[in-house]
Design an enzyme around this catalytic site. Structure first.
Site: not given
Ligand code: CMP
Length: 137
Positions: A9, A49, A57, A85, A91, A102, A112, A115, A126
């Site tokens: 990100k 998203y 959010f 993950r 998250t 993270r 964060n 993704h 995705e």
């Protein structure tokens, strides 16, 4: 073999963590089979998203995700979704385990750093959102 989508990100790209994050990915045995750097428009972020469109959010998330450059990759390997993950951590970086991306790099729950697809169904939406067949190796 399984595939998953990874996004580094804007906060992580801007602070120069791209290489360190790819190092962790490859160190976990995941293969990078596609990569691109892109600056999303707000509409592109909203489309990506869209499952979160009703969440409070969503406006902040999509504004943030279109605020700077992101690096997007497809990862492949056995249990790639879970492995990625696990590397990312929770998250919210406040809840993330020691040694996760993270925990080590993220700023807050919005910024964060990374993704990852949360299921095979998400990955199948995705991955083609960003990559055509001839861009995946
Ligand atoms: P990501 O894994 O990209 O999926 C959705 C994103 O929404 C999440 O990471 C966070 O960056 C962002 N987000 C912001 N606020 C929240 C929240 N309260 N709960 C979950 N996700 C949030």
């Amino acid at each position: 073999m399984e595939r998953t989508l990874a996004i580094i990100k804007p906060d992580a790209v801007e602070r120069g963590f791209t290489g360190k994050i790819f190092d962790r990915i490859e160190g976990k045995g995941l293969k990078i089979i596609a990569i691109k750097m892109i600056h999303l428009t707000k509409k592109e972020a909203e489309g990506f998203y869209k499952v979160h469109a009703q969440r409070p959010f969503f406006p902040g998330l999509t504004t943030y995700m279109s605020s700077g450059t992101v690096v997007i990759a497809v990862l492949e390997g056995k249990d790639a979704i879970k492995k990625w993950r696990d590397l990312m951590g929770a998250t919210n970086p406040k809840d993330a385990a020691a040694g996760t991306i993270r925990k080590d790099f993220a700023v807050d729950i919005e910024k964060n750093s990374v993704h990852g697809s949360d299921s095979p169904e998400s990955a199948s939406y995705e991955i083609p959102y960003f990559f055509s067949g001839i861009e995946i190796f």
